[in-house]
Motif scaffolding. Structure first.
Motif, PDB file in Angstrom:
ATOM      1  N   CYS A   1      -0.407  -0.196  -5.978  1.00  0.00           N
ATOM      2  CA  CYS A   1       0.932   0.390  -6.036  1.00  0.00           C
ATOM      3  C   CYS A   1       1.663   0.059  -7.336  1.00  0.00           C
ATOM      4  O   CYS A   1       2.600   0.773  -7.716  1.00  0.00           O
ATOM      5  CB  CYS A   1       1.751  -0.061  -4.834  1.00  0.00           C
TER       6      CYS A   1
ATOM      7  N   PHE B   1       4.534   0.974   1.516  1.00  0.00           N
ATOM      8  CA  PHE B   1       5.496   0.794   0.420  1.00  0.00           C
ATOM      9  C   PHE B   1       5.893   2.104  -0.261  1.00  0.00           C
ATOM     10  O   PHE B   1       6.702   2.106  -1.181  1.00  0.00           O
ATOM     11  CB  PHE B   1       4.879  -0.164  -0.605  1.00  0.00           C
ATOM     12  N   THR B   2       5.358   3.213   0.206  1.00  0.00           N
ATOM     13  CA  THR B   2       5.590   4.502  -0.458  1.00  0.00           C
ATOM     14  C   THR B   2       7.064   4.870  -0.464  1.00  0.00           C
ATOM     15  O   THR B   2       7.621   5.261  -1.499  1.00  0.00           O
ATOM     16  CB  THR B   2       4.797   5.617   0.248  1.00  0.00           C
ATOM     17  N   ASP B   3       7.728   4.741   0.681  1.00  0.00           N
ATOM     18  CA  ASP B   3       9.129   5.151   0.785  1.00  0.00           C
ATOM     19  C   ASP B   3      10.007   4.333  -0.149  1.00  0.00           C
ATOM     20  O   ASP B   3      10.885   4.883  -0.836  1.00  0.00           O
ATOM     21  CB  ASP B   3       9.603   5.001   2.232  1.00  0.00           C
TER      22      ASP B   3
ATOM     23  N   GLN C   1       9.105   2.727  -2.920  1.00  0.00           N
ATOM     24  CA  GLN C   1       8.815   3.069  -4.318  1.00  0.00           C
ATOM     25  C   GLN C   1       9.421   4.418  -4.703  1.00  0.00           C
ATOM     26  O   GLN C   1       9.928   4.583  -5.814  1.00  0.00           O
ATOM     27  CB  GLN C   1       7.310   3.081  -4.556  1.00  0.00           C
ATOM     28  N   THR C   2       9.365   5.362  -3.796  1.00  0.00           N
ATOM     29  CA  THR C   2       9.929   6.691  -4.077  1.00  0.00           C
ATOM     30  C   THR C   2      11.431   6.608  -4.301  1.00  0.00           C
ATOM     31  O   THR C   2      11.986   7.207  -5.245  1.00  0.00           O
ATOM     32  CB  THR C   2       9.617   7.660  -2.923  1.00  0.00           C
TER      33      THR C   2
ATOM     34  N   THR D   1      11.387  -3.040  -8.263  1.00  0.00           N
ATOM     35  CA  THR D   1      10.218  -2.959  -7.378  1.00  0.00           C
ATOM     36  C   THR D   1       9.715  -4.357  -7.031  1.00  0.00           C
ATOM     37  O   THR D   1       9.436  -4.662  -5.862  1.00  0.00           O
ATOM     38  CB  THR D   1       9.092  -2.149  -8.055  1.00  0.00           C
TER      39      THR D   1
ATOM     40  N   HIS E   1       0.851  -1.196   0.000  1.00  0.00           N
ATOM     41  CA  HIS E   1       0.000   0.000   0.000  1.00  0.00           C
ATOM     42  C   HIS E   1       0.886   1.245   0.000  1.00  0.00           C
ATOM     43  O   HIS E   1       1.812   1.341   0.817  1.00  0.00           O
ATOM     44  CB  HIS E   1      -0.884  -0.027   1.248  1.00  0.00           C
ATOM     45  N   SER E   2       0.609   2.160  -0.934  1.00  0.00           N
ATOM     46  CA  SER E   2       1.474   3.333  -1.108  1.00  0.00           C
ATOM     47  C   SER E   2       0.704   4.637  -1.008  1.00  0.00           C
ATOM     48  O   SER E   2       0.487   5.332  -2.007  1.00  0.00           O
ATOM     49  CB  SER E   2       2.200   3.247  -2.468  1.00  0.00           C
TER      50      SER E   2
END
Length: 402
Positions: free
Chosen positions: A345, A245-247, A249-250, A265, A211-212
């Protein structure tokens, strides 16, 4: 008369040899769980057979629940009759009238005499039962090759069982007989079907979702929870692990060339799933990949992505085309949820072109600039877990599955 029993048949379990009792015991446990809303129902089993005793519960409602239990090959509503010729022929006539209410059609009789103390042999009993039914239902005909109804009489030690209907079950192996796996559950069409097919082979599943936020919103997360709830109808309670998972992916987007972004990824997803699987004592990872469907699902991509773990990666959809998967998704009740327009994501930072033949060497070279272990551990530490219980989703239409 009313049906008092449902006779359960199973196919693969009969091949399990010394482990057969363990498989049968697990199947009986799963049936009891599926029928927990029917308080009067009881189960019992003898070699090669299992019976559900209805004790007044609605036979049709119980049958609907049984259709979704993996390990059940087929089942039949049955009359349990005392071991006299009169009781058996009267029960056979009642069952035929129930199966053919119009009174017309074709049938054949199959008698199986397990109890050799019963005074009439199988062949003679075939004639006795068939003759009695024909005399009392004038529009019936006998067809031993393709009858509309097969009237089965099984004479066992304790009673005689009469059946006319055979209902197809879900097949497969009882959930819980093949160990635990971690299902990589996205919000798409494929992974829920992969989860269903894995359950059919007897595994239990825990699900992991990446989850992002803010790129993926709460509705996207709720969609995945709703999909997992549908899967509980087939495999019981499910733990859904939500990975922030946002960090990751960024950082990948900033550091990795566009054409390797999806590969890296997926490697991080697999690393995290593998760590969680080992913590949760799962022995494998299931995903919804189908060979050649997208860039990350070529053989070269799978080879490169798989490098990061030694756990088995199970791909139940590996040979299916998209239309086949869609048919499954509709049948198991996940399709309408999967097509809701909430992105997961995997659609974030989607490059214009992904490498279809990525190599392990280049992936490792690009990842050298990332603090892999720290990033994975941070994601693991941030996981939240949702416990989803059997019965929280509506009953699927099992008829579509067979």
């Amino acid at each position: 008369m009313n049906y008092e029993h449902i006779l359960i048949r199973y196919a693969e379990l009969s091949l399990k040899g010394k482990n057969r009792k363990k498989f049968e015991s697990k199947l009986e446990q799963n049936i009891k769980q599926a029928l927990i809303t029917f308080p009067n129902v009881k189960t019992n089993r003898s070699f090669g057979r299992m019976f559900v005793e209805l004790h007044g519960e609605d036979e049709k409602a119980v049958s609907e629940k049984l259709k979704g239990v993996f390990g059940v090959y087929s089942f039949s509503p049955a009359l349990k009759l005392s071991l006299t010729e009169t009781n058996i022929v009267d029960g056979a006539l009642w069952a035929m009238k129930d199966a053919l209410p119009s009174g017309s059609g074709s049938f054949k009789v199959t008698v199986r005499r397990v109890n050799k103390d019963f005074p009439i042999g199988s062949q003679d009993m075939n004639k006795v039962v068939g003759g009695y039914v024909l005399r009392n239902m004038q529009d019936l005909t006998v067809d031993v090759h393709q009858p509309e109804v097969e009237l089965k009489v099984e004479i066992r030690q304790e009673a005689a069982y009469v059946t006319c209907k055979s209902v197809r079950g879900a097949g497969g192996l009882p959930v819980g007989t093949s160990g635990k796996v971690m299902l990589m559950l996205s919000g798409g069409i494929d992974s829920p079907v992969a989860g269903y097919l894995a359950l059919k082979r007897g595994v239990t599943i825990e699900a992991i979702h990446f989850h992002s936020p803010p790129y993926t919103n709460d509705r996207a997360r709720q969609k995945v929870e709703d999909i997992a709830k549908v899967l509980t109808q087939y495999g019981g309670d499910i733990k859904l692990h939500i990975v922030p998972f946002t960090d990751i992916q960024t950082k990948i987007h900033k550091q990795i060339p566009d054409n390797y972004e999806m590969t890296v990824t997926r490697r991080f997803m697999l690393r995290i799933a593998a760590v969680l699987a080992e913590e949760r004592k799962a022995k494998g990872i299931v995903n919804g990949e189908s060979l050649g469907q997208v860039a990350s699902q070529t053989l070269e991509s799978m080879y490169t992505i798989n490098e990061v773990t030694n756990l088995p990666i199970l791909r139940p959809l590996i040979t299916m085309d998209k239309l086949e998967v869609i048919d499954y998704a509709k049948a198991i009740g996940t399709y309408d949820l999967s097509i809701l327009p909430y992105e997961d994501c995997c659609t974030i930072f989607l490059p214009a072109e992904s490498k279809t033949r990525p190599t392990r060497e280049k992936s490792e070279r690009y990842e050298h600039w990332l603090a892999i272990d720290d990033m994975v551990q941070q994601a693991i530490d941030g996981i939240t877990t949702v416990d989803l219980k059997l019965g929280e989703a509506s009953q699927p239409d099992f008829e579509q599955l067979f």
